[in-house]
Design a protein around this motif. Structure first.
Motif, PDB file in Angstrom:
ATOM      1  N   ARG A  34       0.825  -1.221   0.000  1.00  0.00           N
ATOM      2  CA  ARG A  34       0.000   0.000   0.000  1.00  0.00           C
ATOM      3  C   ARG A  34       0.850   1.259   0.000  1.00  0.00           C
ATOM      4  N   CYS A  35       0.279   2.303  -0.588  1.00  0.00           N
ATOM      5  CA  CYS A  35       0.965   3.601  -0.567  1.00  0.00           C
ATOM      6  C   CYS A  35       1.099   4.071   0.887  1.00  0.00           C
ATOM      7  N   GLY A  36       2.293   4.500   1.264  1.00  0.00           N
ATOM      8  CA  GLY A  36       2.530   4.937   2.633  1.00  0.00           C
ATOM      9  C   GLY A  36       1.672   6.128   3.028  1.00  0.00           C
ATOM     10  N   TYR A  37       1.346   6.972   2.074  1.00  0.00           N
ATOM     11  CA  TYR A  37       0.625   8.211   2.387  1.00  0.00           C
ATOM     12  C   TYR A  37      -0.897   8.034   2.376  1.00  0.00           C
ATOM     13  N   CYS A  38      -1.430   7.442   1.308  1.00  0.00           N
ATOM     14  CA  CYS A  38      -2.897   7.364   1.174  1.00  0.00           C
ATOM     15  C   CYS A  38      -3.454   5.978   1.470  1.00  0.00           C
ATOM     16  N   ASP A  39      -2.594   4.972   1.585  1.00  0.00           N
ATOM     17  CA  ASP A  39      -2.974   3.586   1.880  1.00  0.00           C
ATOM     18  C   ASP A  39      -3.688   2.890   0.716  1.00  0.00           C
ATOM     19  N   ALA A  75       5.122   4.434  -2.562  1.00  0.00           N
ATOM     20  CA  ALA A  75       4.074   5.434  -2.779  1.00  0.00           C
ATOM     21  C   ALA A  75       3.389   5.258  -4.122  1.00  0.00           C
ATOM     22  N   CYS A  76       2.094   5.574  -4.151  1.00  0.00           N
ATOM     23  CA  CYS A  76       1.373   5.557  -5.420  1.00  0.00           C
ATOM     24  C   CYS A  76       1.883   6.732  -6.267  1.00  0.00           C
ATOM     25  N   SER A  77       1.634   6.667  -7.561  1.00  0.00           N
ATOM     26  CA  SER A  77       2.172   7.705  -8.444  1.00  0.00           C
ATOM     27  C   SER A  77       1.562   9.065  -8.131  1.00  0.00           C
ATOM     28  N   PHE A  78       0.335   9.072  -7.614  1.00  0.00           N
ATOM     29  CA  PHE A  78      -0.330  10.335  -7.304  1.00  0.00           C
ATOM     30  C   PHE A  78       0.377  11.034  -6.140  1.00  0.00           C
ATOM     31  N   CYS A  79       0.510  10.333  -5.012  1.00  0.00           N
ATOM     32  CA  CYS A  79       1.137  10.939  -3.825  1.00  0.00           C
ATOM     33  C   CYS A  79       2.587  11.333  -4.116  1.00  0.00           C
ATOM     34  N   ASN A  80       3.307  10.465  -4.825  1.00  0.00           N
ATOM     35  CA  ASN A  80       4.714  10.753  -5.103  1.00  0.00           C
ATOM     36  C   ASN A  80       4.856  12.003  -5.977  1.00  0.00           C
ATOM     37  N   ARG A 142     -10.462   8.953  -5.968  1.00  0.00           N
ATOM     38  CA  ARG A 142      -9.853   7.638  -6.194  1.00  0.00           C
ATOM     39  C   ARG A 142      -9.486   6.943  -4.886  1.00  0.00           C
ATOM     40  N   HIS A 143      -9.141   7.715  -3.853  1.00  0.00           N
ATOM     41  CA  HIS A 143      -8.754   7.094  -2.583  1.00  0.00           C
ATOM     42  C   HIS A 143      -9.963   6.421  -1.924  1.00  0.00           C
ATOM     43  N   ARG A 144     -11.126   7.076  -2.024  1.00  0.00           N
ATOM     44  CA  ARG A 144     -12.365   6.480  -1.508  1.00  0.00           C
ATOM     45  C   ARG A 144     -12.723   5.236  -2.335  1.00  0.00           C
TER      46      ARG A 144
END
Ligand SMILES: [Zn+2]
Length: 202
Positions: A34-39, A75-80, A142-144
């Motif tokens: 999972r992405c560290g920031y958004c999970d 991290a996902c590409s969005f958060c990164n 997208r996170h939801r």
């Protein structure tokens, strides 16, 4: 109140590599896919190859940390992309100044920054979290959607074996079947959102 994530990431890798990219597989495991920031679970976008390695303290500012595992975040590409090389100080050790900056996702205090509402939206709890929320665009639908897909998939996986266990001509089977259909329809809606067939915010 729903926690942002079920399990906090822990950096356990003890290997030493001269190129940070070599850590990706370990990083993925330590961050529970999972992405560290958004999970967001990486499976919905194609797994490891689609995820990035973020340098918590940016490597553009602190080159000595480029290959330091303790500074890497799966991290996902969005958060990164949104975080980029944003950093509030001249010191690699000072990640927050006047509620501006970031908390390492592996730090225990990360848990207190965010929660999810009943729809799965990420919500910030304080001023620093608000900064991260805006910077990382954690408000994106997208996170939801990804959180709900993961949640419903697990429920479907649990119910599916029960459908096979019971004979077809009884009330229990009917109840399980109804539940499976309801969840499948909900799952399909979220999948459509993810695929962009229905663009819906909020
Ligand atoms: Zn993310």
């Amino acid at each position: 109140m729903i926690k942002l994530r079920d399990k906090a990431p822990v950096r356990t890798c003890t290997k030493v590599y001269s190129n940070y990219r070599s850590y990706k597989h370990y990083l993925r495991s330590d961050f529970n896919n999972r992405c560290g920031y958004c999970d967001d679970y990486d499976g919905w976008t194609g797994g490891e190859v689609t995820y990035h390695i973020d340098h918590f303290a940016p490597k553009s500012k602190f080159s000595s940390l480029e290959n330091d595992y303790s500074n890497l975040v799966y991290a996902c590409s969005f958060c990164n992309r949104f975080k980029s090389d944003d950093w509030p100080s001249d010191s690699q050790k000072i990640s927050v100044v006047n509620n501006v900056g970031f908390i390492d996702p592996c730090h225990s205090s990360y848990e207190n920054l965010f929660f999810r509402d009943n729809y799965g939206n990420i919500k910030p709890t304080n001023e620093l979290a608000q900064y991260m929320y805006k910077k990382l665009q954690l408000f994106l639908s997208r996170h939801r959607i990804v959180w709900n897909l993961t949640r419903i998939k697990l429920q479907l996986d649990n119910i599916r074996p029960l459908l096979k266990e019971h004979g077809h001509d009884n009330e229990k089977y009917k109840r399980i079947q109804d539940m499976y259909v309801t969840l499948s329809l909900e799952f399909h809606d979220y999948l459509d959102y993810l695929l962009g067939e229905k663009i819906k915010n909020g």
